[in-house]
Motif scaffolding. Structure first.
Motif, PDB file in Angstrom:
ATOM      1  N   LEU A   1     -38.973 -19.676  92.174  1.00 42.42           N
ATOM      2  CA  LEU A   1     -39.839 -18.891  91.975  1.00 42.42           C
ATOM      3  C   LEU A   1     -41.393 -19.258  92.188  1.00 42.42           C
ATOM      4  O   LEU A   1     -42.101 -18.664  92.888  1.00 42.42           O
ATOM      5  CB  LEU A   1     -39.788 -18.229  90.461  1.00 42.42           C
ATOM      6  N   ILE A   2     -41.591 -20.593  91.829  1.00 39.82           N
ATOM      7  CA  ILE A   2     -42.908 -21.223  92.008  1.00 39.82           C
ATOM      8  C   ILE A   2     -43.078 -21.513  93.382  1.00 39.82           C
ATOM      9  O   ILE A   2     -44.150 -21.413  94.166  1.00 39.82           O
ATOM     10  CB  ILE A   2     -42.915 -22.569  91.121  1.00 39.82           C
ATOM     11  N   THR A   3     -42.037 -21.866  94.257  1.00 43.37           N
ATOM     12  CA  THR A   3     -42.197 -22.360  95.693  1.00 43.37           C
ATOM     13  C   THR A   3     -42.619 -20.982  96.448  1.00 43.37           C
ATOM     14  O   THR A   3     -43.456 -20.980  97.275  1.00 43.37           O
ATOM     15  CB  THR A   3     -41.117 -22.790  96.088  1.00 43.37           C
ATOM     16  N   VAL A   4     -41.697 -19.941  95.971  1.00 44.32           N
ATOM     17  CA  VAL A   4     -42.133 -18.631  96.692  1.00 44.32           C
ATOM     18  C   VAL A   4     -43.547 -18.090  96.458  1.00 44.32           C
ATOM     19  O   VAL A   4     -44.102 -17.754  97.531  1.00 44.32           O
ATOM     20  CB  VAL A   4     -41.192 -17.626  96.150  1.00 44.32           C
TER      21      VAL A   4
ATOM     22  N   VAL B   1     -33.941 -24.257  85.678  1.00 43.18           N
ATOM     23  CA  VAL B   1     -34.944 -25.295  86.379  1.00 43.18           C
ATOM     24  C   VAL B   1     -34.885 -24.911  87.775  1.00 43.18           C
ATOM     25  O   VAL B   1     -36.349 -24.667  88.559  1.00 43.18           O
ATOM     26  CB  VAL B   1     -34.729 -26.751  86.088  1.00 43.18           C
ATOM     27  N   MET B   2     -33.908 -24.662  88.408  1.00 47.98           N
ATOM     28  CA  MET B   2     -33.854 -24.713  89.807  1.00 47.98           C
ATOM     29  C   MET B   2     -34.143 -23.255  90.034  1.00 47.98           C
ATOM     30  O   MET B   2     -35.067 -22.802  91.162  1.00 47.98           O
ATOM     31  CB  MET B   2     -32.354 -24.530  90.327  1.00 47.98           C
ATOM     32  N   GLY B   3     -34.027 -22.069  89.249  1.00 47.71           N
ATOM     33  CA  GLY B   3     -34.553 -20.914  89.409  1.00 47.71           C
ATOM     34  C   GLY B   3     -36.029 -20.545  89.218  1.00 47.71           C
ATOM     35  O   GLY B   3     -36.931 -20.122  90.142  1.00 47.71           O
ATOM     36  N   LEU B   4     -36.451 -21.671  88.252  1.00 48.91           N
ATOM     37  CA  LEU B   4     -37.993 -21.650  88.116  1.00 48.91           C
ATOM     38  C   LEU B   4     -38.493 -22.382  89.444  1.00 48.91           C
ATOM     39  O   LEU B   4     -39.643 -21.844  89.726  1.00 48.91           O
ATOM     40  CB  LEU B   4     -38.305 -22.658  86.820  1.00 48.91           C
ATOM     41  N   THR B   5     -37.948 -23.258  90.104  1.00 49.14           N
ATOM     42  CA  THR B   5     -38.463 -23.950  91.034  1.00 49.14           C
ATOM     43  C   THR B   5     -38.595 -23.053  92.377  1.00 49.14           C
ATOM     44  O   THR B   5     -39.650 -23.184  93.100  1.00 49.14           O
ATOM     45  CB  THR B   5     -37.646 -25.193  91.722  1.00 49.14           C
TER      46      THR B   5
ATOM     47  N   LEU C   1     -32.677 -32.821  90.101  1.00 49.15           N
ATOM     48  CA  LEU C   1     -33.668 -33.750  90.447  1.00 49.15           C
ATOM     49  C   LEU C   1     -34.612 -33.449  91.633  1.00 49.15           C
ATOM     50  O   LEU C   1     -35.919 -33.696  91.636  1.00 49.15           O
ATOM     51  CB  LEU C   1     -32.901 -34.988  90.850  1.00 49.15           C
ATOM     52  N   PHE C   2     -34.023 -32.605  92.652  1.00 46.10           N
ATOM     53  CA  PHE C   2     -34.800 -31.899  93.592  1.00 46.10           C
ATOM     54  C   PHE C   2     -35.658 -31.071  92.795  1.00 46.10           C
ATOM     55  O   PHE C   2     -37.003 -30.900  93.511  1.00 46.10           O
ATOM     56  CB  PHE C   2     -33.719 -31.065  94.641  1.00 46.10           C
ATOM     57  N   SER C   3     -35.224 -30.343  92.081  1.00 50.58           N
ATOM     58  CA  SER C   3     -36.281 -29.373  91.603  1.00 50.58           C
ATOM     59  C   SER C   3     -37.538 -29.833  90.715  1.00 50.58           C
ATOM     60  O   SER C   3     -38.547 -29.600  91.198  1.00 50.58           O
ATOM     61  CB  SER C   3     -35.641 -28.500  90.356  1.00 50.58           C
ATOM     62  N   VAL C   4     -37.244 -31.104  89.966  1.00 50.83           N
ATOM     63  CA  VAL C   4     -38.446 -31.902  89.541  1.00 50.83           C
ATOM     64  C   VAL C   4     -39.329 -32.297  90.596  1.00 50.83           C
ATOM     65  O   VAL C   4     -40.590 -32.143  90.618  1.00 50.83           O
ATOM     66  CB  VAL C   4     -38.109 -32.947  88.573  1.00 50.83           C
ATOM     67  N   TYR C   5     -38.689 -32.845  91.553  1.00 55.43           N
ATOM     68  CA  TYR C   5     -39.449 -33.411  92.630  1.00 55.43           C
ATOM     69  C   TYR C   5     -40.314 -32.413  93.525  1.00 55.43           C
ATOM     70  O   TYR C   5     -41.288 -32.516  94.008  1.00 55.43           O
ATOM     71  CB  TYR C   5     -38.401 -34.039  94.105  1.00 55.43           C
ATOM     72  N   VAL C   6     -39.608 -31.197  93.774  1.00 59.29           N
ATOM     73  CA  VAL C   6     -40.449 -30.263  94.508  1.00 59.29           C
ATOM     74  C   VAL C   6     -41.641 -29.847  93.600  1.00 59.29           C
ATOM     75  O   VAL C   6     -42.621 -29.560  94.289  1.00 59.29           O
ATOM     76  CB  VAL C   6     -39.578 -29.114  94.816  1.00 59.29           C
ATOM     77  N   LEU C   7     -41.301 -29.484  92.321  1.00 58.28           N
ATOM     78  CA  LEU C   7     -42.592 -29.061  91.537  1.00 58.28           C
ATOM     79  C   LEU C   7     -43.707 -30.101  91.539  1.00 58.28           C
ATOM     80  O   LEU C   7     -44.867 -29.780  91.560  1.00 58.28           O
ATOM     81  CB  LEU C   7     -42.034 -28.675  90.140  1.00 58.28           C
TER      82      LEU C   7
ATOM     83  N   LEU D   1     -55.082 -26.068  91.186  1.00 56.33           N
ATOM     84  CA  LEU D   1     -53.769 -25.506  91.464  1.00 56.33           C
ATOM     85  C   LEU D   1     -52.819 -26.540  91.490  1.00 56.33           C
ATOM     86  O   LEU D   1     -51.564 -26.200  90.906  1.00 56.33           O
ATOM     87  CB  LEU D   1     -53.672 -24.548  92.596  1.00 56.33           C
ATOM     88  N   GLY D   2     -53.174 -27.586  92.245  1.00 49.89           N
ATOM     89  CA  GLY D   2     -52.171 -28.858  92.451  1.00 49.89           C
ATOM     90  C   GLY D   2     -51.934 -29.128  90.979  1.00 49.89           C
ATOM     91  O   GLY D   2     -50.581 -29.736  90.668  1.00 49.89           O
ATOM     92  N   CYS D   3     -52.748 -29.432  90.229  1.00 43.28           N
ATOM     93  CA  CYS D   3     -52.575 -30.224  88.758  1.00 43.28           C
ATOM     94  C   CYS D   3     -51.843 -29.143  87.885  1.00 43.28           C
ATOM     95  O   CYS D   3     -50.840 -29.440  87.036  1.00 43.28           O
ATOM     96  CB  CYS D   3     -53.955 -30.500  88.360  1.00 43.28           C
ATOM     97  N   GLY D   4     -52.055 -27.962  88.053  1.00 43.71           N
ATOM     98  CA  GLY D   4     -51.308 -26.742  87.259  1.00 43.71           C
ATOM     99  C   GLY D   4     -49.801 -26.731  87.550  1.00 43.71           C
ATOM    100  O   GLY D   4     -49.195 -26.768  86.724  1.00 43.71           O
ATOM    101  N   ILE D   5     -49.543 -26.867  88.672  1.00 42.86           N
ATOM    102  CA  ILE D   5     -48.313 -26.972  89.299  1.00 42.86           C
ATOM    103  C   ILE D   5     -47.418 -28.167  88.634  1.00 42.86           C
ATOM    104  O   ILE D   5     -46.333 -28.003  88.283  1.00 42.86           O
ATOM    105  CB  ILE D   5     -48.064 -26.910  90.903  1.00 42.86           C
ATOM    106  N   ALA D   6     -47.960 -29.076  88.719  1.00 41.37           N
ATOM    107  CA  ALA D   6     -47.589 -30.686  88.065  1.00 41.37           C
ATOM    108  C   ALA D   6     -47.372 -30.235  86.496  1.00 41.37           C
ATOM    109  O   ALA D   6     -46.349 -30.824  85.968  1.00 41.37           O
ATOM    110  CB  ALA D   6     -48.662 -31.742  88.139  1.00 41.37           C
ATOM    111  N   GLY D   7     -48.283 -29.452  85.816  1.00 44.50           N
ATOM    112  CA  GLY D   7     -47.963 -29.182  84.471  1.00 44.50           C
ATOM    113  C   GLY D   7     -46.682 -28.323  84.287  1.00 44.50           C
ATOM    114  O   GLY D   7     -45.875 -28.666  83.256  1.00 44.50           O
TER     115      GLY D   7
END
Length: 308
Positions: free
Chosen positions: A169-172, A163-167, A24-30, A214-220
């Motif tokens: 990577l995107i956060t970094v 999902v967590m690994g993806l989060t 859930l944290f991963s989805v929230y962060v993205l 960028l913000g909307c792309g991350i939401a995608g």
């Protein structure tokens, strides 16, 4: 509440719910990363952010259906292509929205709230007309299915780990873009002093458009990740928009570290409480706790200092 369980059982429960909280944290962060960028830099209250997430989810669904029907040999790697397409589709729609709507409403936050709320309803109806009212699911590649046993009583799903690994990577990547790249320096300059940034030659309109995209792309991309933990429907984005705003406000607008800390604390609290009580009561207790903290610290966990 805890009396019916042994210490060993409680330990397993907290570990399992903690891992569920991490998903859930991963989805929230993205979701919150994109919203924090938009709200923190532009002061835009984007109530359609959930629909940009669902656009990414539907793009992932369409990609999965196409590959499964026409390119079955590539089905095992389609998800990476789907995430890229989701980012491009949501980002492009975001930039179009900024050009056609948002740029006329800067410094009018309540107007942006109403305008993006109307856009949210329009996108929901568009999704309903194109994809139907029923929720759709995405078939995952075989390597994403199943779980990894940690102990005899604890197992973690493989797609949750992905999902967590993806989060991470995107956060970094977002942290690098904001704090290390030339464009990131321009974004931070506009945040701190828009007039002075424009005076030294920064194209603030272009920065705003790219930032919104960028913000909307991350939401995608968050929508692509969402397909692994839930089904996709026209109104699914509205289930997360309130929690996402809560994460951004609690963490402190425009603070990347605050967004991560806020998403972690909210997701872990909510996930653990949901095991011992109803989901609605868990959300109420979480919300009351956050409201109480914000009364003592209204600027959020990590406030960004800007020049006035």
């Amino acid at each position: 509440m805890f009396g019916d369980y042994t210490l060993s059982q409680l330990g397993s429960i907290f570990v399992m719910q903690g891992f569920a909280g991490l998903i859930l944290f991963s989805v929230y962060v993205l979701m919150a990363l994109g919203l924090a960028i938009i709200f923190g830099q532009m002061g835009v209250i984007n109530m359609a952010h959930g629909e940009f997430m669902i656009l990414g989810a539907y793009v992932t669904y369409l990609t999965a259906s196409f590959v499964q029907s026409h390119l079955p040999a590539l089905f095992s790697v389609y998800f990476f292509v789907a995430m890229a397409l989701a980012f491009v589709a949501s980002g492009a729609l975001g930039m179009l929205t900024e050009w056609a709507l948002i740029r006329h409403l800067y410094r009018r936050p309540l107007d942006t709230l109403l305008a993006t709320w109307g856009l949210s309803l329009i996108l929901q109806q568009a999704f309903r007309s194109i994809f139907g009212a029923r929720e759709v699911g995405v078939e995952l590649p075989q390597w994403m299915l199943g779980s990894l046993p940690i102990t005899d009583t604890i197992e973690v799903p493989i797609n949750g780990i992905f999902v967590m690994g993806l989060t991470v990577l995107i956060t970094v990547a977002v942290a690098y873009i904001i704090f290390r790249s030339r464009w990131g320096r321009q974004v931070r300059a506009v945040v701190q002093n828009r007039v002075m940034a424009g005076a030294v030659g920064i194209n603030t309109e272009r920065v705003d458009r790219l930032t919104f995209g960028l913000g909307c792309g991350i939401a995608g991309v968050a929508g692509s990740a969402f397909t692994m933990v839930g089904s996709t429907g026209p109104t699914s984005g509205q289930l997360y928009i309130v929690d996402t705003f809560l994460v951004v406000v609690f963490g402190g607008a425009a603070s990347l570290l605050g967004t991560i800390a806020s998403a972690f604390s909210i997701s872990q609290t909510q996930s653990t409480l949901e095991f011992f009580m109803s989901g609605s009561m868990a959300k109420v207790i979480t919300l009351l706790t956050i409201v109480a903290i914000l009364m003592l610290r209204p600027q959020g966990l990590f406030a960004l200092k800007v020049r006035k």
